[in-house]
Write an enzyme that holds these catalytic residues in place. Structure first.
Site, mmCIF file in Angstrom:
data_model
loop_
_atom_site.group_PDB
_atom_site.id
_atom_site.type_symbol
_atom_site.label_atom_id
_atom_site.label_comp_id
_atom_site.label_asym_id
_atom_site.label_seq_id
_atom_site.Cartn_x
_atom_site.Cartn_y
_atom_site.Cartn_z
ATOM 1 N N ARG A 188 49.554 36.978 39.175
ATOM 2 C CA ARG A 188 49.890 38.171 38.400
ATOM 3 C C ARG A 188 50.507 39.230 39.314
ATOM 4 O O ARG A 188 50.200 39.296 40.500
ATOM 5 C CB ARG A 188 48.645 38.752 37.727
ATOM 6 N N TYR A 244 54.818 32.416 35.757
ATOM 7 C CA TYR A 244 53.459 32.118 36.176
ATOM 8 C C TYR A 244 52.358 32.652 35.244
ATOM 9 O O TYR A 244 52.320 33.857 34.950
ATOM 10 C CB TYR A 244 53.190 32.671 37.588
ATOM 11 N N LYS A 282 46.257 37.560 29.030
ATOM 12 C CA LYS A 282 46.003 38.896 29.548
ATOM 13 C C LYS A 282 46.741 39.945 28.721
ATOM 14 O O LYS A 282 46.229 41.024 28.469
ATOM 15 C CB LYS A 282 46.432 38.972 31.016
ATOM 16 N N HIS A 336 37.123 41.302 29.658
ATOM 17 C CA HIS A 336 37.385 40.230 30.630
ATOM 18 C C HIS A 336 36.043 39.586 30.984
ATOM 19 O O HIS A 336 35.501 39.800 32.068
ATOM 20 C CB HIS A 336 38.048 40.851 31.867
ATOM 21 N N SER A 376 38.911 38.951 38.556
ATOM 22 C CA SER A 376 39.658 37.706 38.691
ATOM 23 C C SER A 376 39.210 36.937 39.930
ATOM 24 O O SER A 376 39.054 37.515 41.003
ATOM 25 C CB SER A 376 41.152 38.017 38.782
ATOM 26 N N CYS A 416 36.360 35.649 40.650
ATOM 27 C CA CYS A 416 35.037 36.044 41.147
ATOM 28 C C CYS A 416 33.906 35.285 40.469
ATOM 29 O O CYS A 416 32.760 35.726 40.504
ATOM 30 C CB CYS A 416 34.842 37.547 41.007
ATOM 31 N N ASP A 425 36.743 33.378 30.180
ATOM 32 C CA ASP A 425 37.599 34.458 30.691
ATOM 33 C C ASP A 425 37.639 35.698 29.804
ATOM 34 O O ASP A 425 37.744 36.799 30.311
ATOM 35 C CB ASP A 425 39.025 33.931 30.896
ATOM 36 N N ARG A 443 46.072 26.651 39.774
ATOM 37 C CA ARG A 443 45.288 26.703 38.536
ATOM 38 C C ARG A 443 45.361 25.392 37.766
ATOM 39 O O ARG A 443 46.316 24.637 37.887
ATOM 40 C CB ARG A 443 45.832 27.818 37.637
HETATM 41 P P1 GTP Z 1 39.817 34.207 36.782
HETATM 42 O O1 GTP Z 1 40.199 32.961 36.065
HETATM 43 O O2 GTP Z 1 40.810 34.615 37.827
HETATM 44 O O3 GTP Z 1 39.519 35.352 35.864
HETATM 45 O O4 GTP Z 1 38.526 33.895 37.696
HETATM 46 P P2 GTP Z 1 37.002 33.489 37.469
HETATM 47 O O5 GTP Z 1 36.184 34.741 37.448
HETATM 48 O O6 GTP Z 1 36.836 32.551 36.334
HETATM 49 O O7 GTP Z 1 36.660 32.786 38.867
HETATM 50 P P3 GTP Z 1 36.192 31.290 39.210
HETATM 51 O O8 GTP Z 1 34.928 30.900 38.510
HETATM 52 O O9 GTP Z 1 37.355 30.405 38.993
HETATM 53 O O10 GTP Z 1 35.865 31.405 40.759
HETATM 54 C C1 GTP Z 1 36.814 31.740 41.722
HETATM 55 C C2 GTP Z 1 36.376 31.406 43.116
HETATM 56 O O11 GTP Z 1 35.043 31.867 43.374
HETATM 57 C C3 GTP Z 1 36.367 29.906 43.378
HETATM 58 O O12 GTP Z 1 36.953 29.677 44.633
HETATM 59 C C4 GTP Z 1 34.909 29.549 43.381
HETATM 60 O O13 GTP Z 1 34.648 28.435 44.188
HETATM 61 C C5 GTP Z 1 34.230 30.818 43.879
HETATM 62 N N1 GTP Z 1 32.861 30.969 43.316
HETATM 63 C C6 GTP Z 1 32.508 30.894 42.020
HETATM 64 N N2 GTP Z 1 31.170 31.039 41.850
HETATM 65 C C7 GTP Z 1 30.666 31.228 43.082
HETATM 66 C C8 GTP Z 1 29.340 31.440 43.581
HETATM 67 O O14 GTP Z 1 28.353 31.493 42.850
HETATM 68 N N3 GTP Z 1 29.207 31.614 44.939
HETATM 69 C C9 GTP Z 1 30.280 31.573 45.779
HETATM 70 N N4 GTP Z 1 30.063 31.745 47.088
HETATM 71 N N5 GTP Z 1 31.543 31.344 45.346
HETATM 72 C C10 GTP Z 1 31.729 31.186 44.021
HETATM 73 C C1 SPV Z 2 42.970 36.364 36.105
HETATM 74 O O1 SPV Z 2 43.738 36.692 37.033
HETATM 75 O O2 SPV Z 2 41.994 37.085 35.763
HETATM 76 C C2 SPV Z 2 43.154 35.085 35.397
HETATM 77 C C3 SPV Z 2 44.323 34.247 35.740
HETATM 78 O O3 SPV Z 2 42.340 34.752 34.546
HETATM 79 S S1 SPV Z 2 45.815 34.763 34.966
HETATM 80 O O4 SPV Z 2 45.834 34.199 33.619
HETATM 81 O O5 SPV Z 2 46.927 34.262 35.760
HETATM 82 O O6 SPV Z 2 45.834 36.207 34.899
HETATM 83 MN MN MN Z 3 40.705 36.269 34.288
#
Ligand code: GTP
Ligand code: SPV
Ligand code: MN
Length: 601
Positions: free
Chosen positions: A86, A216, A225, A245, A267, A269, A294, A385
């Site tokens: 983004r 992207y 989003k 979110h 994001s 996290c 999400d 992704r």
């Molecule tokens: P968006 O799709 O961007 O909104 O992200 P999201 O909040 O769904 O994040 P996601 O669950 O994909 O996690 C992103 C990163 O954080 C990855 O590299 C994971 O491996 C890492 N991660 C997720 N949960 C944990 C956790 O409990 N501990 C740690 N250390 N890392 C984590």
């Molecule tokens: C985020 O960045 O919070 C996402 C991925 O969930 S995107 O759809 O590319 O914004």
């Molecule tokens: Mn997101």
């Protein structure tokens, strides 16, 4: 591989079913006159159509078909290396006044912006096919569900939208023929994928989005989003609901008692991972199910919050995903998945940093270059992704299609903080919870372009996604609280606190169940907590840590509050509120005073 591809010529019976709503037809005609495409492809969302488009995309080198034995019916796309995340600096809320967009959004004047974008779009689709994608966000029978149409010249966008939304005939039917019905107009063109001509513009007052110059994810899947969060949050405030979110998960005890929680983490996290959590062995009989990973749309009914997931698929972070960290995600992406910017192995499989097993001896990296384990570059982009249908998720919640939504017992905020923030604490009440959300901070990630690892305030994980003035957004949260007779409890978590050695203190992933269990117990009335200046904290004994391989000392550190760090944190809250230039509601300014006072008493 490429984003931009010449027009396709479908056989009769594919791409020729026009919707009947005159407002839609007029709008498409207008965009056609402006962009001058070679032809128009009307998407109906059918499998037949999807198969045709996949074949075309493969032939046009927009996608690579993966080895059917390794990852059946799955494809790889490489985006332009200048276009991998983004772009917050090029994202605009074009409300009538700057004040309506507020201090956290880029604003540009609507009439000027329309005219600037129209200039860029002039003949932009010459030689290309213009796809018209009807879609709905939300379960088919939900009162919250919204209709959108996206026009795009990217076949990758069409294929992704079919995974991420309920697309095609279902949306045409829901819209009907009322020319005044509410629906979102989204126009996307790749143009020439030049960062200098890349803009993601929202016109909330017109329920319209124009996105140019990117191919992207979050920039171009306008359902996600742009509509479900930015325009969604604007509509939600006017219509009395919430667009957030947040992931939504169900958690069922061995006794069969079930709660739903919603969690806002910024994001990359941990939302997808938390939403698919598998409890550790010790928690036999506990089940976690996914409603969404999400976005949550929530409405008030009988004094409670009910949530639906408006999406139909997951657009998740690939690196770090493994059978160890997230087996449910791995099973979800074993087939029928569209990968973006991961590495391609010599046997037509996909690979990324953190995948189980040894790295391949040779692969093609996300840029299309040769890669070996000795390469300095990463094989997969950190923001690579997967797009996969939610139906692939082995722990999909049974009520995911329930139009009324699922009742929310707890709301969780959380960020990526190496210090200050304890593993978990509970807000004293709704207003204090809103304050915790409003002052949330997190280290930036690769999900957006720019520096990674910088702590920034990201209220309710909505900093990049709130479609109007953040002060009014806070007011909306406070107002919703007043309408709730059984409000969800509000918590804050931090999976990312680090010890002196710079390593994470908490193992995270499945072990987050231990924290979730404490929160659920609190929802059930447990008194296993102590009051502290920042809210209710568990003592080490209040968490079920049986079978956990973490030293007691680390647990104490994880649950501790360091007064010096918190004085700095309080100053950070003040600076953040000051930076918003007077839009922060009095209730939250008061909450800050209360927090400061609690530290002094
Ligand atoms: P968006 O799709 O961007 O909104 O992200 P999201 O909040 O769904 O994040 P996601 O669950 O994909 O996690 C992103 C990163 O954080 C990855 O590299 C994971 O491996 C890492 N991660 C997720 N949960 C944990 C956790 O409990 N501990 C740690 N250390 N890392 C984590
Ligand atoms: C985020 O960045 O919070 C996402 C991925 O969930 S995107 O759809 O590319 O914004
Ligand atoms: Mn997101």
């Amino acid at each position: 591989m490429k984003d931009i591809a010449p027009a396709i010529s479908p056989p009769a019976g594919i791409g020729d079913t026009k919707p009947t709503n005159q407002a839609v037809l007029d709008w498409v005609h207008e965009v056609e006159l402006l962009t001058k495409p070679e032809n128009i492809f009307w998407c109906d969302g059918s499998e037949h159509e999807n198969n045709f488009l996949l074949e075309q995309a493969d032939r046009q080198n927009v996608l690579i078909k993966l080895n059917d034995q390794k990852v059946p019916r799955s494809y790889l796309h490489r985006s332009n290396p200048n276009d991998v995340a983004r772009v917050e600096q090029f994202t605009f809320i074009c409300a009538p006044t700057k004040e309506e967009a507020g201090p956290t959004n880029n604003w540009s004047e609507p009439a000027e912006t329309y005219s600037k974008l129209q200039n860029m779009l002039k003949s932009a689709m010459r030689g290309r096919t213009m796809f018209v994608i009807p879609y709905i966000m939300g379960p088919p029978d939900s009162p919250l569900t919204k209709v959108g149409f996206e026009i795009t010249d990217s076949i990758y966008v069409v294929l992704s939208m079919r995974i991420m939304t309920r697309m095609g005939a279902i949306a045409v039917k829901r819209l009907g023929n009322d020319a005044n019905a509410e629906w979102n107009r989204g126009v996307h063109s790749l143009l020439d994928v030049d960062p200098a001509r890349r803009f993601i513009c929202h016109f909330p007052q017109d329920n319209a989005i124009i996105s140019v110059g990117s191919g992207y994810g979050g920039n171009v899947l306008l359902s996600k989003k742009c509509l479900a969060l930015r325009i969604g949050s604007y509509l939600a405030r006017r219509q009395g609901w919430m667009a957030e979110h947040m992931l939504i998960l169900g958690v069922e005890s061995p006794q069969g008692r079930k709660h739903y929680v919603a969690a806002a983490f910024p994001s990359a996290c941990g939302k997808t991972n938390f939403a698919m959590l598998i409890p550790p062995k010790h928690f036999r009989g506990w089940k976690v199910t996914t409603v969404g990973d999400d976005i949550a749309w929530m409405q008030i009914r009988d004094g409670r919050l009910f949530a639906v997931n408006p999406e139909n698929g997951y657009f998740g972070v690939v690196p770090g995903t493994s059978y160890k960290s997230n087996p449910n995600a791995m099973k979800s992406i074993e087939h029928d998945t569209l990968y973006t910017n991961v590495a391609l192995t010599d046997d037509g499989d996909v690979w990324w940093e953190g995948k189980d097993g040894a790295p391949p001896g040779h692969a093609i990296d996300w840029r299309g270059n040769d890669w070996t384990p000795d390469s300095k570059e990463k094989a997969a982009h950190p923001n690579s992704r997967f797009a996969t249908p939610m139906r692939n998720n082995p722990v999909l919640d049974a009520d995911v299609e329930k139009g009324d939504g699922v009742p929310i017992s707890a709301i969780i905020f959380g960020g990526r903080r190496s210090d200050t923030m304890p593993l978990v604490f509970q807000a004293l009440d709704w207003e204090h919870g809103v304050y915790i959300g409003a002052t949330m901070a997190s280290e930036t990630t690769a999900a957006a372009t720019g520096a990674v690892g910088q702590v920034r305030r990201d209220p309710m994980a909505m900093l990049p996604f709130c479609g109007y003035n953040i002060g009014d957004y806070f007011r909306h949260w406070l107002k919703v609280g007043k309408r709730l007779t059984s409000p969800p409890l509000i918590f804050n978590v931090n999976w990312f606190r680090k010890g002196e050695d710079g390593k994470f203190l908490w193992p995270g992933f499945g072990d987050n169940m231990r924290v979730l269990k404490w929160m659920i117990d609190r929802c059930e009335g447990s008194d296993a907590a102590v009051e502290s200046p920042i809210g209710w904290l568990p003592r080490p004994d209040d968490l079920d840590l049986a079978g956990l391989d973490v030293p007691h000392k680390s647990v104490v550190e994880l649950l501790g509050i360091d007064h010096e760090q918190w004085q700095r944190e309080l100053a950070g809250h003040q600076r953040f509120f000051d930076s918003l230039g007077g839009v922060v509601p009095d209730e939250l300014l008061q909450e800050r005073q209360n927090l400061e006072a609690r530290f002094k008493s």
